[in-house]
Structure formats: structure tokens, C-alpha cells
Scaffold this motif. Structure first.
Motif, PDB file in Angstrom:
ATOM      1  N   ALA A 167       0.864  -1.192   0.000  1.00  0.00           N
ATOM      2  CA  ALA A 167       0.000   0.000   0.000  1.00  0.00           C
ATOM      3  C   ALA A 167       0.897   1.238   0.000  1.00  0.00           C
ATOM      4  O   ALA A 167       1.945   1.247   0.656  1.00  0.00           O
ATOM      5  N   PRO A 168       0.516   2.303  -0.728  1.00  0.00           N
ATOM      6  CA  PRO A 168       1.371   3.495  -0.813  1.00  0.00           C
ATOM      7  C   PRO A 168       1.325   4.350   0.452  1.00  0.00           C
ATOM      8  O   PRO A 168       0.398   4.258   1.262  1.00  0.00           O
ATOM      9  N   PHE A 169       2.366   5.192   0.576  1.00  0.00           N
ATOM     10  CA  PHE A 169       2.467   6.165   1.671  1.00  0.00           C
ATOM     11  C   PHE A 169       1.151   6.930   1.842  1.00  0.00           C
ATOM     12  O   PHE A 169       0.512   7.311   0.865  1.00  0.00           O
ATOM     13  N   LYS A 170       0.749   7.134   3.066  1.00  0.00           N
ATOM     14  CA  LYS A 170      -0.478   7.819   3.487  1.00  0.00           C
ATOM     15  C   LYS A 170      -1.721   6.937   3.420  1.00  0.00           C
ATOM     16  O   LYS A 170      -2.809   7.376   3.789  1.00  0.00           O
ATOM     17  N   SER A 171      -1.582   5.668   2.951  1.00  0.00           N
ATOM     18  CA  SER A 171      -2.741   4.759   2.969  1.00  0.00           C
ATOM     19  C   SER A 171      -3.141   4.470   4.406  1.00  0.00           C
ATOM     20  O   SER A 171      -2.318   4.517   5.330  1.00  0.00           O
ATOM     21  N   VAL A 172      -4.417   4.159   4.584  1.00  0.00           N
ATOM     22  CA  VAL A 172      -4.944   3.875   5.922  1.00  0.00           C
ATOM     23  C   VAL A 172      -5.640   2.522   5.897  1.00  0.00           C
ATOM     24  O   VAL A 172      -6.481   2.259   5.027  1.00  0.00           O
ATOM     25  N   LEU A 173      -5.276   1.652   6.827  1.00  0.00           N
ATOM     26  CA  LEU A 173      -5.973   0.398   7.034  1.00  0.00           C
ATOM     27  C   LEU A 173      -6.943   0.575   8.192  1.00  0.00           C
ATOM     28  O   LEU A 173      -6.533   0.974   9.288  1.00  0.00           O
ATOM     29  N   ASN A 174      -8.219   0.294   7.965  1.00  0.00           N
ATOM     30  CA  ASN A 174      -9.227   0.368   9.023  1.00  0.00           C
ATOM     31  C   ASN A 174      -9.590  -1.035   9.464  1.00  0.00           C
ATOM     32  O   ASN A 174      -9.864  -1.907   8.630  1.00  0.00           O
ATOM     33  N   PHE A 175      -9.599  -1.278  10.751  1.00  0.00           N
ATOM     34  CA  PHE A 175      -9.862  -2.601  11.301  1.00  0.00           C
ATOM     35  C   PHE A 175     -11.200  -2.622  12.026  1.00  0.00           C
ATOM     36  O   PHE A 175     -11.633  -1.618  12.607  1.00  0.00           O
ATOM     37  N   SER A 176     -11.851  -3.776  11.978  1.00  0.00           N
ATOM     38  CA  SER A 176     -13.080  -3.991  12.756  1.00  0.00           C
ATOM     39  C   SER A 176     -13.149  -5.470  13.122  1.00  0.00           C
ATOM     40  O   SER A 176     -12.518  -6.305  12.476  1.00  0.00           O
ATOM     41  N   CYS A 177     -13.890  -5.764  14.138  1.00  0.00           N
ATOM     42  CA  CYS A 177     -14.073  -7.149  14.594  1.00  0.00           C
ATOM     43  C   CYS A 177     -15.514  -7.581  14.359  1.00  0.00           C
ATOM     44  O   CYS A 177     -16.433  -6.753  14.360  1.00  0.00           O
ATOM     45  N   ASP A 178     -15.700  -8.866  14.146  1.00  0.00           N
ATOM     46  CA  ASP A 178     -17.041  -9.411  13.982  1.00  0.00           C
ATOM     47  C   ASP A 178     -17.824  -9.271  15.285  1.00  0.00           C
ATOM     48  O   ASP A 178     -17.244  -9.073  16.370  1.00  0.00           O
ATOM     49  N   ASP A 179     -19.145  -9.408  15.165  1.00  0.00           N
ATOM     50  CA  ASP A 179     -19.992  -9.393  16.356  1.00  0.00           C
ATOM     51  C   ASP A 179     -19.514 -10.473  17.332  1.00  0.00           C
ATOM     52  O   ASP A 179     -19.173 -11.592  16.942  1.00  0.00           O
ATOM     53  N   GLY A 180     -19.511 -10.117  18.593  1.00  0.00           N
ATOM     54  CA  GLY A 180     -19.100 -11.085  19.601  1.00  0.00           C
ATOM     55  C   GLY A 180     -17.612 -11.034  19.913  1.00  0.00           C
ATOM     56  O   GLY A 180     -17.128 -11.831  20.710  1.00  0.00           O
ATOM     57  N   TYR A 181     -16.896 -10.112  19.270  1.00  0.00           N
ATOM     58  CA  TYR A 181     -15.461  -9.972  19.515  1.00  0.00           C
ATOM     59  C   TYR A 181     -15.143  -8.519  19.830  1.00  0.00           C
ATOM     60  O   TYR A 181     -15.743  -7.596  19.277  1.00  0.00           O
ATOM     61  N   VAL A 182     -14.189  -8.300  20.725  1.00  0.00           N
ATOM     62  CA  VAL A 182     -13.754  -6.953  21.071  1.00  0.00           C
ATOM     63  C   VAL A 182     -12.333  -6.754  20.571  1.00  0.00           C
ATOM     64  O   VAL A 182     -11.531  -7.692  20.542  1.00  0.00           O
ATOM     65  N   MET A 183     -12.025  -5.509  20.174  1.00  0.00           N
ATOM     66  CA  MET A 183     -10.722  -5.207  19.587  1.00  0.00           C
ATOM     67  C   MET A 183      -9.717  -4.883  20.678  1.00  0.00           C
ATOM     68  O   MET A 183      -9.981  -4.080  21.583  1.00  0.00           O
ATOM     69  N   VAL A 184      -8.542  -5.498  20.560  1.00  0.00           N
ATOM     70  CA  VAL A 184      -7.427  -5.189  21.451  1.00  0.00           C
ATOM     71  C   VAL A 184      -6.335  -4.567  20.579  1.00  0.00           C
ATOM     72  O   VAL A 184      -5.650  -5.260  19.824  1.00  0.00           O
ATOM     73  N   GLY A 185      -6.189  -3.239  20.653  1.00  0.00           N
ATOM     74  CA  GLY A 185      -5.238  -2.523  19.808  1.00  0.00           C
ATOM     75  C   GLY A 185      -5.928  -1.390  19.061  1.00  0.00           C
ATOM     76  O   GLY A 185      -7.095  -1.079  19.299  1.00  0.00           O
ATOM     77  N   ALA A 186      -5.176  -0.742  18.145  1.00  0.00           N
ATOM     78  CA  ALA A 186      -5.697   0.406  17.401  1.00  0.00           C
ATOM     79  C   ALA A 186      -6.655  -0.049  16.308  1.00  0.00           C
ATOM     80  O   ALA A 186      -6.486  -1.127  15.727  1.00  0.00           O
ATOM     81  N   ASN A 187      -7.667   0.804  16.014  1.00  0.00           N
ATOM     82  CA  ASN A 187      -8.658   0.452  14.985  1.00  0.00           C
ATOM     83  C   ASN A 187      -8.248   0.920  13.593  1.00  0.00           C
ATOM     84  O   ASN A 187      -8.973   0.722  12.634  1.00  0.00           O
ATOM     85  N   GLU A 188      -7.055   1.580  13.476  1.00  0.00           N
ATOM     86  CA  GLU A 188      -6.538   1.951  12.164  1.00  0.00           C
ATOM     87  C   GLU A 188      -5.023   2.009  12.210  1.00  0.00           C
ATOM     88  O   GLU A 188      -4.414   2.144  13.280  1.00  0.00           O
ATOM     89  N   SER A 189      -4.417   1.911  11.029  1.00  0.00           N
ATOM     90  CA  SER A 189      -2.964   1.997  10.915  1.00  0.00           C
ATOM     91  C   SER A 189      -2.633   2.734   9.621  1.00  0.00           C
ATOM     92  O   SER A 189      -3.246   2.477   8.579  1.00  0.00           O
ATOM     93  N   ARG A 190      -1.651   3.655   9.690  1.00  0.00           N
ATOM     94  CA  ARG A 190      -1.293   4.481   8.540  1.00  0.00           C
ATOM     95  C   ARG A 190       0.088   4.098   8.021  1.00  0.00           C
ATOM     96  O   ARG A 190       1.008   3.839   8.807  1.00  0.00           O
ATOM     97  N   CYS A 191       0.219   4.107   6.684  1.00  0.00           N
ATOM     98  CA  CYS A 191       1.517   3.862   6.057  1.00  0.00           C
ATOM     99  C   CYS A 191       2.378   5.106   6.231  1.00  0.00           C
ATOM    100  O   CYS A 191       2.020   6.200   5.757  1.00  0.00           O
ATOM    101  N   LEU A 192       3.518   4.982   6.921  1.00  0.00           N
ATOM    102  CA  LEU A 192       4.377   6.119   7.246  1.00  0.00           C
ATOM    103  C   LEU A 192       5.426   6.362   6.161  1.00  0.00           C
ATOM    104  O   LEU A 192       5.614   5.535   5.256  1.00  0.00           O
ATOM    105  N   HIS A 193       6.125   7.511   6.288  1.00  0.00           N
ATOM    106  CA  HIS A 193       7.097   7.923   5.258  1.00  0.00           C
ATOM    107  C   HIS A 193       8.262   6.957   5.119  1.00  0.00           C
ATOM    108  O   HIS A 193       8.914   6.892   4.079  1.00  0.00           O
ATOM    109  N   ASP A 194       8.538   6.174   6.180  1.00  0.00           N
ATOM    110  CA  ASP A 194       9.681   5.269   6.127  1.00  0.00           C
ATOM    111  C   ASP A 194       9.291   3.853   5.686  1.00  0.00           C
ATOM    112  O   ASP A 194      10.097   2.928   5.781  1.00  0.00           O
ATOM    113  N   GLY A 195       8.036   3.659   5.224  1.00  0.00           N
ATOM    114  CA  GLY A 195       7.612   2.347   4.738  1.00  0.00           C
ATOM    115  C   GLY A 195       7.141   1.408   5.829  1.00  0.00           C
ATOM    116  O   GLY A 195       7.005   0.202   5.584  1.00  0.00           O
TER     117      GLY A 195
END
Length: 365
Positions: free
Chosen positions: A103-131
Motif C-alpha cells: 500500500a502506498p504512503f499515506k494509505s490507511v488500514l481500518n480494522f473492525s471485529c465481527d460481532d461477539g469480539y472486542v478489539m485489542v489494539g488500534a482500529n486503524e494503521s497508517r503507512c508512514l514515510h519510512d515504509g
């Protein structure tokens, strides 16, 4: 006195000549990713600018190119392209990226969990300038539920062994009551909101006298009302075939589970010809009695006249109905009795049958 207007015009011309602006260049037009943050808005003729890429972009040339403001107010060509740095998509997420692995620089990955599951960690991650990504993929952890309560006059049977004081989303169990009582509902589970199914009520339940079925009989049963979970068994009269479960059970609703059906046999509706049935070729007059059971398969032989070869076409008995393939041609008496070696069942078999073989009722001979 007559020279005054000419002098006035000359002086005005001089004024206009002295204030005419010199040619300049505006900020150069560059492609995406070229760094313009430190550039001035206006440049003088002959002024140079060294181009570079923004953070997070890679240049197309090893040496930073320079461009010059020309006397026409235009810049010399900028031979620089800046490509975004790429981040490797985490391998567990690649099946969701439609075939992409980066994925190119500045792309954003959005995360979600199915019903019945809770997320442990960040709900998004961004592609940084250093790859690299700003955050690792989160974990989806199953919701916990408290252990279920048993009915007042019964118990719980868990699908899987349970330890501790809680259970996990999706795990289920069965409620049982002390005989002869039945639970108002039989199944429970740990639900998406973190709660367990409330216990049912145990109550007296009975089912009516077992229903009869056409062309069948009830075996090993007394014709009376039956209690919860009692069973009766059916069988079919010859030559009918039982379809469905042979046993039915009195359910917690006071109704019987689905009763079976006795399906009728089929007659092979041709007078002359050879069929393939029960693993062998049979002349129709040798099929005694002329009968195949529900669900059994019969192959009729058709002829490919262009290739002068025969091929089998299967048909299935369905509750008294055995379709005859459209391609089947019933032979006449003389052809059948005197020239049977020329029938489709007796000549060379085709390498492959035609692509389509619709079925329809037989034509009378």
C-alpha cells in the motif's frame, strides 16, 4: 505656446516606460510528491530552484534536478517524478486486499471485529514515510459471558468442557429437565453482548397419537399419547421407499418431529429396447417385474446419427415418475426382433455424448 501638448505627451510616455514590470516566474507547477513547502511565490529571471521529493516519496533520479526561470516567464522542464514509498500489507490481511501485497504512503488500514469480539489494539494503521505502519494489526478477542444458570428442575450440558467462571462467545449448551418434563427451549449460548441465555421453564409436555403415513406403517409403538423425547418408528410397504428419518420424536413443543414419506416405485415406460440398470444391461422384457425404486437410476440408449454411435442417458425415478429422454427412439417390432444388433445399445459407444439431453414423456410405439 503651440509646443506644450507635444511636451506633455512625451513626459507621459516617459512615465509609462519607467513603471512597466519586468518578467518573473511564479511558483513552478510540479507533480505530486515534489516538495514545494520552502519555495517562494515569485522568482526572478535566471533564478534556479533545486527540486526534491517530499518525505515519504522516492525521486526518479539519483541527482536532484535544477530548473531555471527563463526570460519568457516560464520554467525549464522539470524531469523529476516522485513515487510514494510502499508499506508491505501484513500477510494475514492480504486475502482482504484484492490481490495487493503493498500500500502506498499515506494509505490507511481500518480494522473492525465481527460481532461477539472486542478489539485489542488500534482500529486503524497508517503507512508512514519510512515504509512502516503506525500500528500493528489488532487482535479480536471473543466476548466473555458468565456461566449460564440451569433451569430450576434440570441441568445444563455444555457442548465443550468449561473451566472457570465464564464462557466465550459462540459456545453453546443444551438444557435438560428432570423427566418427564421438557424445557420451554432446549438450546442456549454465549451471545455477542456478553450475556448468556436465560434458563428455560421446565413443564409437562405430551404429543398426540403418532400420525399415520400413506403406504407405510408404525412399528414398535403403542397408539397412545407420548411424553417428551419418546420415539416411534416407521417403515414402508413393499415396494415403496422411505424418504426421511425412520424415527420421529416427541419435541418440547408438544409436536412430533418431521415424519417420513413413502415414495412410489416407477415403471419403465418403453415396450422395446435395452436399458442399463443395477450395473448391467437388461432387455426391457427381462425386467420382471417392470419396476425401479424411488431414487434409483436407469440409463436409456440414444443414437448419434451423424457419428453412428450410441450413448447412455440417465434418468431417475422420482415418486412414481421416470422421465424418458427426448433422444430415445423406440424401435419398431421388426427392427427390434430381426435387427437388434443395430440398436443404439448394441453399436459402438460414442466417445462423448451430445452436450444436452432434455427429457420428456415417451412417445407411444
Amino acid at each position: 505656446k503651440k509646443m506644450a501638448p507635444a511636451l506633455l505627451l512625451l513626459s507621459l510616455a516617459a512615465v509609462f516606460t519607467t513603471v512597466a514590470p519586468a518578467k518573473v516566474c511564479g511558483r513552478p507547477r510540479v507533480s505530486d510528491g515534489v516538495d514545494v513547502s520552502s519555495m517562494k511565490r515569485v522568482f526572478e529571471i535566471g533564478e534556479d530552484v533545486t527540486l526534491s521529493c517530499e518525505q515519504g516519496y522516492s525521486p526518479s533520479t539519483a541527482t536532484p534536478p535544477r530548473i531555471t526561470c527563463t526570460a519568457t516567464g516560464e520554467w525549464t522542464p522539470a524531469n523529476l517524478a516522485c513515487s510514494p514509498r510502499m508499506c508491505q500489507i501484513p500477510r494475514p490481511l492480504q486475502p482482504f486486499a484484492k490481490g495487493r501485497t503493498e500500500a502506498p504512503f499515506k494509505s490507511v488500514l481500518n480494522f473492525s471485529c465481527d460481532d461477539g469480539y472486542v478489539m485489542v489494539g488500534a482500529n486503524e494503521s497508517r503507512c508512514l514515510h519510512d515504509g512502516t505502519w503506525s500500528h500493528p494489526p489488532p487482535l479480536c478477542k471473543g466476548v466473555n459471558c458468565p456461566l449460564p444458570k440451569p433451569p430450576r428442575e434440570g441441568r445444563i450440558v455444555h457442548d465443550k468442557a468449561v473451566t472457570g467462571t465464564s464462557t466465550i462467545y459462540g459456545q453453546g449448551w443444551t438444557y435438560e429437565c428432570n423427566p418427564p418434563k421438557a424445557p420451554s427451549y432446549e438450546r442456549g449460548s454465549c451471545m455477542a453482548d456478553g450475556s448468556a441465555t436465560e434458563p428455560p421453564v421446565c413443564r409437562d409436555v405430551s404429543c398426540s397419537i403418532p400420525p399415520r403415513i400413506a403406504n407405510g406403517v408404525i412399528t414398535f409403538a403403542v397408539m397412545r399419547q407420548h411424553s417428551y423425547k419418546e420415539k416411534v418408528k416407521y417403515s414402508c410397504l413393499e415396494p415403496y421407499t422411505l424418504e426421511g428419518e425412520a424415527e420421529i420424536q416427541c419435541q418440547n413443543t408438544g409436536n412430533w418431529s418431521s415424519k417420513p414419506v413413502c415414495r412410489a416405485p416407477c415403471e419403465v415406460g418403453i415396450k422395446r429396447g435395452r436399458i442399463f440398470y443395477n450395473g448391467r444391461k437388461i432387455w426391457i422384457e427381462d425386467l420382471r417385474p417392470n419396476r425401479v425404486l424411488h431414487g434409483e437410476h436407469v440409463a436409456f440408449y440414444c443414437k448419434n446419427k451423424a457419428e453412428k454411435c450410441g450413448y447412455p442417458v440417465a434418468s431417475t425415478c422420482n415418486d412414481g415418475n421416470l422421465p424418458i429422454p427426448d433422444c430415445y427412439e423406440q424401435p419398431g417390432k421388426i427392427e427390434y426382433n430381426l435387427r437388434s444388433k443395430n440398436l443404439p445399445s448394441e453399436i459402438r459407444m460414442c466417445v462423448a455424448p451430445p452436450t444436452a439431453n432434455p427429457t420428456s414423456p415417451p412417445n407411444p410405439a
